[in-house]
Design a protein around this motif. Structure first.
Motif, PDB file in Angstrom:
ATOM      1  N   TYR A  33       0.831  -1.209   0.000  1.00 36.09           N
ATOM      2  CA  TYR A  33       0.000   0.000   0.000  1.00 36.09           C
ATOM      3  C   TYR A  33       0.865   1.259   0.000  1.00 36.09           C
ATOM      4  O   TYR A  33       0.503   2.265  -0.625  1.00 36.09           O
ATOM      5  N   ASP A  34       1.987   1.226   0.707  1.00 40.75           N
ATOM      6  CA  ASP A  34       2.870   2.397   0.742  1.00 40.75           C
ATOM      7  C   ASP A  34       3.429   2.705  -0.645  1.00 40.75           C
ATOM      8  O   ASP A  34       3.467   3.871  -1.069  1.00 40.75           O
ATOM      9  N   TYR A  35       3.871   1.691  -1.360  1.00 37.94           N
ATOM     10  CA  TYR A  35       4.411   1.912  -2.699  1.00 37.94           C
ATOM     11  C   TYR A  35       3.329   2.383  -3.669  1.00 37.94           C
ATOM     12  O   TYR A  35       3.573   3.254  -4.520  1.00 37.94           O
ATOM     13  N   CYS A  36       2.139   1.798  -3.553  1.00 36.61           N
ATOM     14  CA  CYS A  36       1.053   2.221  -4.447  1.00 36.61           C
ATOM     15  C   CYS A  36       0.585   3.635  -4.132  1.00 36.61           C
ATOM     16  O   CYS A  36       0.142   4.363  -5.029  1.00 36.61           O
ATOM     17  N   ASP A  37       0.696   4.040  -2.883  1.00 30.80           N
ATOM     18  CA  ASP A  37       0.273   5.384  -2.501  1.00 30.80           C
ATOM     19  C   ASP A  37       1.255   6.442  -2.975  1.00 30.80           C
ATOM     20  O   ASP A  37       0.863   7.595  -3.196  1.00 30.80           O
ATOM     21  N   GLN A  38       2.529   6.082  -3.153  1.00 34.97           N
ATOM     22  CA  GLN A  38       3.533   7.052  -3.578  1.00 34.97           C
ATOM     23  C   GLN A  38       4.265   6.529  -4.812  1.00 34.97           C
ATOM     24  O   GLN A  38       5.328   5.925  -4.711  1.00 34.97           O
ATOM     25  N   PRO A  39       3.703   6.739  -6.003  1.00 33.57           N
ATOM     26  CA  PRO A  39       4.405   6.342  -7.234  1.00 33.57           C
ATOM     27  C   PRO A  39       5.541   7.323  -7.529  1.00 33.57           C
ATOM     28  O   PRO A  39       5.739   8.305  -6.788  1.00 33.57           O
ATOM     29  N   PRO A  40       6.311   7.083  -8.580  1.00 31.55           N
ATOM     30  CA  PRO A  40       7.336   8.067  -8.972  1.00 31.55           C
ATOM     31  C   PRO A  40       6.718   9.435  -9.225  1.00 31.55           C
ATOM     32  O   PRO A  40       5.559   9.549  -9.629  1.00 31.55           O
ATOM     33  N   HIS A  41       7.483  10.465  -9.013  1.00 29.43           N
ATOM     34  CA  HIS A  41       6.963  11.825  -9.124  1.00 29.43           C
ATOM     35  C   HIS A  41       6.449  12.102 -10.533  1.00 29.43           C
ATOM     36  O   HIS A  41       7.101  11.777 -11.530  1.00 29.43           O
ATOM     37  N   PHE A  42       5.275  12.700 -10.579  1.00 32.03           N
ATOM     38  CA  PHE A  42       4.715  13.082 -11.876  1.00 32.03           C
ATOM     39  C   PHE A  42       5.609  14.100 -12.572  1.00 32.03           C
ATOM     40  O   PHE A  42       5.691  14.123 -13.811  1.00 32.03           O
ATOM     41  N   PHE A  43       6.282  14.925 -11.809  1.00 30.23           N
ATOM     42  CA  PHE A  43       7.205  15.913 -12.380  1.00 30.23           C
ATOM     43  C   PHE A  43       8.279  15.214 -13.220  1.00 30.23           C
ATOM     44  O   PHE A  43       8.621  15.669 -14.318  1.00 30.23           O
ATOM     45  N   TYR A  44       8.786  14.100 -12.702  1.00 29.02           N
ATOM     46  CA  TYR A  44       9.846  13.366 -13.402  1.00 29.02           C
ATOM     47  C   TYR A  44       9.322  12.754 -14.698  1.00 29.02           C
ATOM     48  O   TYR A  44       9.953  12.842 -15.756  1.00 29.02           O
ATOM     49  N   ILE A  45       8.138  12.125 -14.628  1.00 27.26           N
ATOM     50  CA  ILE A  45       7.571  11.505 -15.819  1.00 27.26           C
ATOM     51  C   ILE A  45       7.201  12.560 -16.855  1.00 27.26           C
ATOM     52  O   ILE A  45       7.412  12.383 -18.059  1.00 27.26           O
ATOM     53  N   HIS A  46       6.647  13.684 -16.407  1.00 19.96           N
ATOM     54  CA  HIS A  46       6.314  14.764 -17.340  1.00 19.96           C
ATOM     55  C   HIS A  46       7.576  15.319 -17.986  1.00 19.96           C
ATOM     56  O   HIS A  46       7.582  15.655 -19.182  1.00 19.96           O
ATOM     57  N   PHE A  47       8.641  15.404 -17.203  1.00 26.04           N
ATOM     58  CA  PHE A  47       9.906  15.885 -17.753  1.00 26.04           C
ATOM     59  C   PHE A  47      10.411  14.962 -18.862  1.00 26.04           C
ATOM     60  O   PHE A  47      10.870  15.420 -19.912  1.00 26.04           O
ATOM     61  N   LEU A  48      10.311  13.656 -18.647  1.00 32.09           N
ATOM     62  CA  LEU A  48      10.736  12.703 -19.680  1.00 32.09           C
ATOM     63  C   LEU A  48       9.868  12.797 -20.926  1.00 32.09           C
ATOM     64  O   LEU A  48      10.375  12.768 -22.056  1.00 32.09           O
ATOM     65  N   CYS A  49       8.571  12.917 -20.736  1.00 31.46           N
ATOM     66  CA  CYS A  49       7.660  13.034 -21.890  1.00 31.46           C
ATOM     67  C   CYS A  49       7.924  14.319 -22.666  1.00 31.46           C
ATOM     68  O   CYS A  49       7.929  14.326 -23.909  1.00 31.46           O
ATOM     69  N   LEU A  50       8.134  15.417 -21.934  1.00 31.42           N
ATOM     70  CA  LEU A  50       8.390  16.700 -22.602  1.00 31.42           C
ATOM     71  C   LEU A  50       9.699  16.661 -23.364  1.00 31.42           C
ATOM     72  O   LEU A  50       9.789  17.128 -24.514  1.00 31.42           O
ATOM     73  N   LEU A  51      10.721  16.093 -22.748  1.00 31.06           N
ATOM     74  CA  LEU A  51      12.016  16.008 -23.408  1.00 31.06           C
ATOM     75  C   LEU A  51      11.944  15.127 -24.649  1.00 31.06           C
ATOM     76  O   LEU A  51      12.535  15.443 -25.692  1.00 31.06           O
ATOM     77  N   SER A  52      11.188  14.029 -24.550  1.00 34.91           N
ATOM     78  CA  SER A  52      11.036  13.135 -25.701  1.00 34.91           C
ATOM     79  C   SER A  52      10.268  13.807 -26.834  1.00 34.91           C
ATOM     80  O   SER A  52      10.608  13.647 -28.006  1.00 34.91           O
ATOM     81  N   ALA A  53       9.238  14.573 -26.476  1.00 30.49           N
ATOM     82  CA  ALA A  53       8.418  15.228 -27.492  1.00 30.49           C
ATOM     83  C   ALA A  53       9.198  16.279 -28.276  1.00 30.49           C
ATOM     84  O   ALA A  53       8.875  16.552 -29.446  1.00 30.49           O
ATOM     85  N   PHE A  54      10.221  16.882 -27.665  1.00 32.30           N
ATOM     86  CA  PHE A  54      11.044  17.859 -28.387  1.00 32.30           C
ATOM     87  C   PHE A  54      12.227  17.187 -29.086  1.00 32.30           C
ATOM     88  O   PHE A  54      12.598  17.579 -30.199  1.00 32.30           O
ATOM     89  N   TYR A  55      12.807  16.198 -28.439  1.00 32.42           N
ATOM     90  CA  TYR A  55      14.014  15.599 -28.985  1.00 32.42           C
ATOM     91  C   TYR A  55      13.749  14.782 -30.247  1.00 32.42           C
ATOM     92  O   TYR A  55      14.490  14.911 -31.238  1.00 32.42           O
ATOM     93  N   LEU A  56      12.744  13.934 -30.242  1.00 38.74           N
ATOM     94  CA  LEU A  56      12.523  13.032 -31.375  1.00 38.74           C
ATOM     95  C   LEU A  56      12.223  13.775 -32.678  1.00 38.74           C
ATOM     96  O   LEU A  56      12.791  13.435 -33.726  1.00 38.74           O
TER      97      LEU A  56
END
Length: 447
Positions: free
Chosen positions: A324-347
């Motif tokens: 329950y602790d791990y499911c309650d705190q997934p990786p930061h959305f900031f980090y995932i958004h950063f990866l998506c944004l970087l991918s959307a510009f780089y590719l």
């Protein structure tokens, strides 16, 4: 359990099949319509007149009424979008859960296949997620658009300024940073995945530990009760995660098949929402601890043995709390958004750079164009594939084929508890010592 003393299991002869509510309503409706034309009698002169009554409209049961919502809205409310862009049911039926589990276990065995066999599969791979990712389509469309423009150019005079600028820049630096962050993201989610797998197996192991202790040290009825509640707590814990495992389709199925909870016990937890949170889990764990305390007071076990029970029960609860602790705190959305944004510009920039490097005007070559196009596609597969892999491992308790085999863990635990409880033991032909009297401090047995 069906292999336990089923004192709380109802017999099929107790149920009387009667007409359904819908057929009863239709029957009443027909009777009323047949009475529309009736004859009225006067006490003095007999038949006097024909009385015509108005037809009576009987409302249908609320359960029989259909929703007025459009199918598209209903589908969206009952479904959830996965990270790869596909849709799945929020609370799939039992048959759907079993089918997912069957495919999931089958996919796990593919890792030992040869390369040519692995490349022939689509399910359980990144193919579907990559095909539905809009960033890949945008990237490939950008590459194709630049190449079409280069073919339409008549001579070298039409070479755009961007070609000269990109030749002086180094887009590979950005790709190196993106690759580092993607690999780091996948490594973090893989660590979470393996730790949550360890928690699930620990829950199964501690349940078996308690079953082993109870079946050898406690009376059969009390041992049965503790084993039932421990297995019910494990299933309720997975239901409370709010994923595809629901009380209606998951817990109730096992409860009906293995008789884990009596009707009276279900009434005692009816005020708790099993589908949301760990309330039922904590309730059932407390029941098990109180049963151990009652066994100690009755003299079946001593203080040391009671401590062994409590340690394993609390270890079970701690493992489930870790999930329950791990499911309650997934990786930061900031980090995932950063990866998506970087991918959307780089590719797209990578596609433009490779498109211009394939030549312009009279210097174009079909071979270079195809080769650079393949390079762009492989780069998209690398970037998007790693991101999707990391996102899929964030929540191992979903309905993806890559998620943990919760159904297998539950059924394996139930099966092993059956073996533990029903075994005749090595002292089959030996005399059995009577249970100790209340107040005794040591539990003894004959081997």
């Amino acid at each position: 359990f069906p292999y336990f003393a089923n004192s709380h299991k109802q017999s099929s002869n107790e149920f009387v099949v009667g007409p359904s509510p819908k057929s009863t309503i239709l029957s009443i409706n027909r009777s009323i319509l047949n009475m529309q034309t009736s004859v009225s009698f006067d006490n003095n002169i007999g038949v006097t007149e024909e009385v015509v009554t108005e037809p009576v409209v009987v409302e249908k049961d609320c359960a029989a009424t259909t929703s007025n919502k459009p199918k598209r809205i209903l589908k969206k409310e009952l479904s959830v979008r996965r990270s790869d862009g596909t849709w799945s049911e929020k609370q799939p039926s039992w048959l759907s859960i079993k089918e997912i589990e069957r495919k999931r276990r089958k996919i796990l065995k593919r890792v030992e296949l040869p390369v040519w066999r692995i490349l022939t599969y689509v399910s359980g791979t990144c193919v579907k997620g990559i095909a539905l990712d809009p960033v890949i389509w945008l990237t490939m469309a950008t590459y194709a658009g630049v190449r079409v423009a280069s073919r339409l150019a008549n001579d070298d005079a039409d070479i755009p300024v961007a070609v000269d600028l990109l030749s002086k820049s180094d887009i590979n630096v950005l790709g190196g940073f993106l690759s580092f962050f993607l690999v780091l993201f996948v490594n973090q989610t893989n660590t979470r995945f393996l730790e949550m797998y360890g928690f699930s197996k620990a829950c199964s192991g501690r349940t078996q530990d308690v079953a082993g202790l109870a079946s050898t040290q406690l009376p059969l009825d009390l041992a049965e009760q503790i084993i039932r509640h421990m297995n019910a707590a494990q299933i309720a814990g997975y239901v409370g995660l709010g994923g595809p495992y629901s009380k209606r389709h998951f817990f109730d199925h096992y409860n009906k098949e293995f008789n884990l909870m009596t009707e009276e016990e279900m009434d005692q937890i009816s005020h708790l929402d099993m589908d949301s949170g760990s309330d039922v889990l904590k309730e059932l764990v407390t029941w098990c601890q109180r049963d151990v305390g009652a066994a100690k007071k009755a003299g079946y076990i001593d203080s040391h043995e009671a401590t062994e029970y409590h340690d394993r029960i609390l270890a079970f609860r701690a493992a489930m709390d870790g999930i329950y602790d791990y499911c309650d705190q997934p990786p930061h959305f900031f980090y995932i958004h950063f990866l998506c944004l970087l991918s959307a510009f780089y590719l797209p920039l990578f596609a433009i750079d490779n498109a211009y490097s394939a030549g312009w005007g009279s210097e174009t070559s079909w071979g270079i164009e195809v080769l650079n196009g393949i390079i762009v596609l492989l780069q998209c597969v690398f970037v998007v594939g790693l991101r999707l892999l990391g996102q899929k491992m964030v929540d191992p308790y979903g309905d993806d084929f890559e998620d943990l085999s919760v159904t297998t863990y539950v059924e394996t635990t139930l099966h092993i508890c059956k073996i533990i409880f029903t075994t005749n033991g090595s002292n089959l032909n030996q005399s059995v010592v009577a249970p100790p009297t209340k107040g005794s401090s040591v539990h003894t047995s004959t081997f």
